[in-house]
Motif scaffolding. Structure first.
Motif, PDB file in Angstrom:
ATOM      1  N   SER A 293      -9.510   2.715  10.252  1.00 41.29           N
ATOM      2  CA  SER A 293      -9.136   4.090  10.158  1.00 41.29           C
ATOM      3  C   SER A 293      -8.382   4.460  11.430  1.00 41.29           C
ATOM      4  O   SER A 293      -8.520   4.002  12.394  1.00 41.29           O
ATOM      5  CB  SER A 293     -10.284   5.162  10.017  1.00 41.29           C
ATOM      6  OG  SER A 293     -11.084   5.135  11.379  1.00 41.29           O
ATOM      7  N   GLU A 294      -7.604   5.635  11.430  1.00 38.44           N
ATOM      8  CA  GLU A 294      -6.630   5.892  12.412  1.00 38.44           C
ATOM      9  C   GLU A 294      -7.711   6.343  13.790  1.00 38.44           C
ATOM     10  O   GLU A 294      -7.169   5.795  14.885  1.00 38.44           O
ATOM     11  CB  GLU A 294      -5.641   7.198  12.043  1.00 38.44           C
ATOM     12  CG  GLU A 294      -4.563   6.698  11.182  1.00 38.44           C
ATOM     13  CD  GLU A 294      -3.850   7.622  10.726  1.00 38.44           C
ATOM     14  OE1 GLU A 294      -4.343   8.934  10.458  1.00 38.44           O
ATOM     15  OE2 GLU A 294      -2.486   7.536  10.773  1.00 38.44           O
TER      16      GLU A 294
ATOM     17  N   HIS B  51       0.906  -1.359  -0.132  1.00 37.56           N
ATOM     18  CA  HIS B  51       0.125   0.186  -0.102  1.00 37.56           C
ATOM     19  C   HIS B  51       0.882   1.288   0.109  1.00 37.56           C
ATOM     20  O   HIS B  51       2.217   1.432   0.614  1.00 37.56           O
ATOM     21  CB  HIS B  51      -0.834   0.003   1.317  1.00 37.56           C
ATOM     22  CG  HIS B  51      -2.002  -0.791   1.166  1.00 37.56           C
ATOM     23  ND1 HIS B  51      -3.089  -0.692   0.161  1.00 37.56           N
ATOM     24  CD2 HIS B  51      -2.230  -2.075   1.767  1.00 37.56           C
ATOM     25  CE1 HIS B  51      -4.040  -1.613   0.472  1.00 37.56           C
ATOM     26  NE2 HIS B  51      -3.629  -2.573   1.382  1.00 37.56           N
TER      27      HIS B  51
ATOM     28  N   GLY C 122      -8.695   5.389   2.197  1.00 36.13           N
ATOM     29  CA  GLY C 122      -7.796   6.421   2.904  1.00 36.13           C
ATOM     30  C   GLY C 122      -6.872   5.799   3.805  1.00 36.13           C
ATOM     31  O   GLY C 122      -6.435   4.735   3.983  1.00 36.13           O
ATOM     32  N   LYS C 123      -6.423   6.703   4.788  1.00 32.01           N
ATOM     33  CA  LYS C 123      -5.339   6.475   5.678  1.00 32.01           C
ATOM     34  C   LYS C 123      -5.960   5.267   6.687  1.00 32.01           C
ATOM     35  O   LYS C 123      -7.021   5.365   7.156  1.00 32.01           O
ATOM     36  CB  LYS C 123      -5.107   7.607   6.601  1.00 32.01           C
ATOM     37  CG  LYS C 123      -3.708   7.521   7.259  1.00 32.01           C
ATOM     38  CD  LYS C 123      -2.395   7.536   6.492  1.00 32.01           C
ATOM     39  CE  LYS C 123      -1.373   7.589   7.016  1.00 32.01           C
ATOM     40  NZ  LYS C 123       0.027   7.222   6.341  1.00 32.01           N
ATOM     41  N   ARG C 124      -5.053   4.258   7.101  1.00 34.69           N
ATOM     42  CA  ARG C 124      -5.427   3.242   7.835  1.00 34.69           C
ATOM     43  C   ARG C 124      -4.420   2.801   8.883  1.00 34.69           C
ATOM     44  O   ARG C 124      -3.177   3.250   8.748  1.00 34.69           O
ATOM     45  CB  ARG C 124      -5.583   1.875   6.948  1.00 34.69           C
ATOM     46  CG  ARG C 124      -6.327   2.079   5.546  1.00 34.69           C
ATOM     47  CD  ARG C 124      -8.033   2.244   6.086  1.00 34.69           C
ATOM     48  NE  ARG C 124      -8.607   1.010   6.230  1.00 34.69           N
ATOM     49  CZ  ARG C 124      -9.794   0.771   6.741  1.00 34.69           C
ATOM     50  NH1 ARG C 124     -10.635   1.628   7.237  1.00 34.69           N
ATOM     51  NH2 ARG C 124     -10.143  -0.531   7.132  1.00 34.69           N
ATOM     52  N   GLN C 125      -4.793   2.343   9.757  1.00 27.01           N
ATOM     53  CA  GLN C 125      -3.923   1.768  10.842  1.00 27.01           C
ATOM     54  C   GLN C 125      -4.202   0.274  11.265  1.00 27.01           C
ATOM     55  O   GLN C 125      -5.424  -0.024  11.303  1.00 27.01           O
ATOM     56  CB  GLN C 125      -3.788   2.717  12.003  1.00 27.01           C
ATOM     57  CG  GLN C 125      -2.709   2.550  13.083  1.00 27.01           C
ATOM     58  CD  GLN C 125      -2.681   3.632  14.153  1.00 27.01           C
ATOM     59  OE1 GLN C 125      -3.298   4.521  13.838  1.00 27.01           O
ATOM     60  NE2 GLN C 125      -1.898   3.260  15.226  1.00 27.01           N
TER      61      GLN C 125
ATOM     62  N   THR D 172       0.925   1.685   9.607  1.00 27.11           N
ATOM     63  CA  THR D 172      -0.083   2.845   8.871  1.00 27.11           C
ATOM     64  C   THR D 172       0.107   2.704   7.355  1.00 27.11           C
ATOM     65  O   THR D 172       1.243   2.115   6.848  1.00 27.11           O
ATOM     66  CB  THR D 172       0.266   4.427   9.165  1.00 27.11           C
ATOM     67  OG1 THR D 172       1.369   4.607   9.147  1.00 27.11           O
ATOM     68  CG2 THR D 172      -0.071   4.152  10.895  1.00 27.11           C
ATOM     69  N   TYR D 173      -0.795   2.836   6.631  1.00 27.54           N
ATOM     70  CA  TYR D 173      -0.552   2.997   4.962  1.00 27.54           C
ATOM     71  C   TYR D 173      -2.128   3.572   4.409  1.00 27.54           C
ATOM     72  O   TYR D 173      -2.933   3.983   5.315  1.00 27.54           O
ATOM     73  CB  TYR D 173      -0.645   1.339   4.817  1.00 27.54           C
ATOM     74  CG  TYR D 173      -1.744   0.582   5.170  1.00 27.54           C
ATOM     75  CD1 TYR D 173      -2.904   0.567   4.139  1.00 27.54           C
ATOM     76  CD2 TYR D 173      -1.955   0.066   6.335  1.00 27.54           C
ATOM     77  CE1 TYR D 173      -3.992  -0.331   4.647  1.00 27.54           C
ATOM     78  CE2 TYR D 173      -3.107  -0.896   6.564  1.00 27.54           C
ATOM     79  CZ  TYR D 173      -4.068  -0.865   5.740  1.00 27.54           C
ATOM     80  OH  TYR D 173      -5.321  -1.637   6.161  1.00 27.54           O
ATOM     81  N   THR D 174      -2.050   3.836   3.355  1.00 24.08           N
ATOM     82  CA  THR D 174      -3.180   4.642   2.568  1.00 24.08           C
ATOM     83  C   THR D 174      -3.555   3.597   1.774  1.00 24.08           C
ATOM     84  O   THR D 174      -3.073   2.948   0.737  1.00 24.08           O
ATOM     85  CB  THR D 174      -2.431   5.668   1.934  1.00 24.08           C
ATOM     86  OG1 THR D 174      -2.124   6.771   2.869  1.00 24.08           O
ATOM     87  CG2 THR D 174      -3.809   6.319   1.046  1.00 24.08           C
ATOM     88  N   ASP D 175      -4.820   3.560   1.957  1.00 25.88           N
ATOM     89  CA  ASP D 175      -5.618   2.499   0.870  1.00 25.88           C
ATOM     90  C   ASP D 175      -6.433   3.311  -0.190  1.00 25.88           C
ATOM     91  O   ASP D 175      -6.891   4.453   0.254  1.00 25.88           O
ATOM     92  CB  ASP D 175      -6.885   1.517   1.719  1.00 25.88           C
ATOM     93  CG  ASP D 175      -7.525   0.688   0.996  1.00 25.88           C
ATOM     94  OD1 ASP D 175      -8.451   1.132   0.267  1.00 25.88           O
ATOM     95  OD2 ASP D 175      -7.272  -0.545   1.065  1.00 25.88           O
TER      96      ASP D 175
ATOM     97  N   ASP E 228       2.287   4.687   1.127  1.00 26.70           N
ATOM     98  CA  ASP E 228       2.560   5.212   2.581  1.00 26.70           C
ATOM     99  C   ASP E 228       2.874   4.196   3.533  1.00 26.70           C
ATOM    100  O   ASP E 228       2.610   4.595   4.687  1.00 26.70           O
ATOM    101  CB  ASP E 228       1.579   6.395   2.784  1.00 26.70           C
ATOM    102  CG  ASP E 228       1.542   7.616   1.848  1.00 26.70           C
ATOM    103  OD1 ASP E 228       2.503   7.692   1.165  1.00 26.70           O
ATOM    104  OD2 ASP E 228       0.481   8.058   1.761  1.00 26.70           O
TER     105      ASP E 228
END
Length: 168
Positions: free
Chosen positions: A121-122, A69, A98-101, A91-94, A71
């Motif tokens: 999500s975060e 993914h 969007g931003k995930r953890q 953490t990464y961006t899907d 980031d």
């Protein structure tokens, strides 16, 4: 509490969350966010993996599901080589979500590996990490039950052009 239909593991998931299970895993989806939740699986490895093979298993799982993914950042990694236990936070961006953890826990139990994950999500992650920690302390793993599962059951069938060949 929740007991997997194949008797692989049991724990106390959050009340009101949607449970979807297969023969070897379960996805427990948050009612607030259909893309966040808890994932648990037991993988039959056929024999007890040595430390190098266990690390290779974890690396494969992380590569397959996360670190491709955008980031992707591994934010924490804890290992206990004697207990064959690895915890990875990232953490990464899907592209769609969007931003995930996520936190992934890999626990070798004889000839099987138990995987438990909190994914979302975060904000979801921050709001649910304490209840996830409690869930971790309540887990019972029945590693011997994994012997009835196919080896490395997470496989896909690929067919070559015009059906010339197939492989898993």
């Amino acid at each position: 509490g929740y007991s997997h239909k194949s008797n692989l593991f049991e724990f106390n998931p959050p009340k009101g969350w949607k449970i979807t299970e297969s023969d070897f895993d379960v996805w427990i989806e948050s009612p607030e966010d259909g893309s966040s939740g808890i994932y648990a699986a037991l993988t039959n490895t056929g024999y007890e993996l040595d430390p190098e093979s266990f690390n290779s298993f974890v690396t494969y799982m992380e590569t397959t599901y996360y670190n491709w993914h955008e980031d992707f950042t591994e934010t924490d990694r804890r290992e206990d080589a004697d207990e064959r236990f690895i915890i990875i936070e990232k953490t990464y961006t899907d592209a769609d979500l969007g931003k995930r953890q996520a936190m992934s826990i890999y626990d070798q139990e004889g000839a099987s590996v138990f995987t438990l994950e909190l994914i979302g999500s975060e904000d979801f992650f921050t709001e649910n990490i304490d209840s996830f920690d409690q869930l971790i302390s309540d887990v019972t793993i029945n590693g011997s039950e994994a012997a009835s599962l196919p080896l490395y059951q997470l496989t896909w069938t690929f067919s070559g052009p015009e059906g010339a060949f197939t492989m898993n």
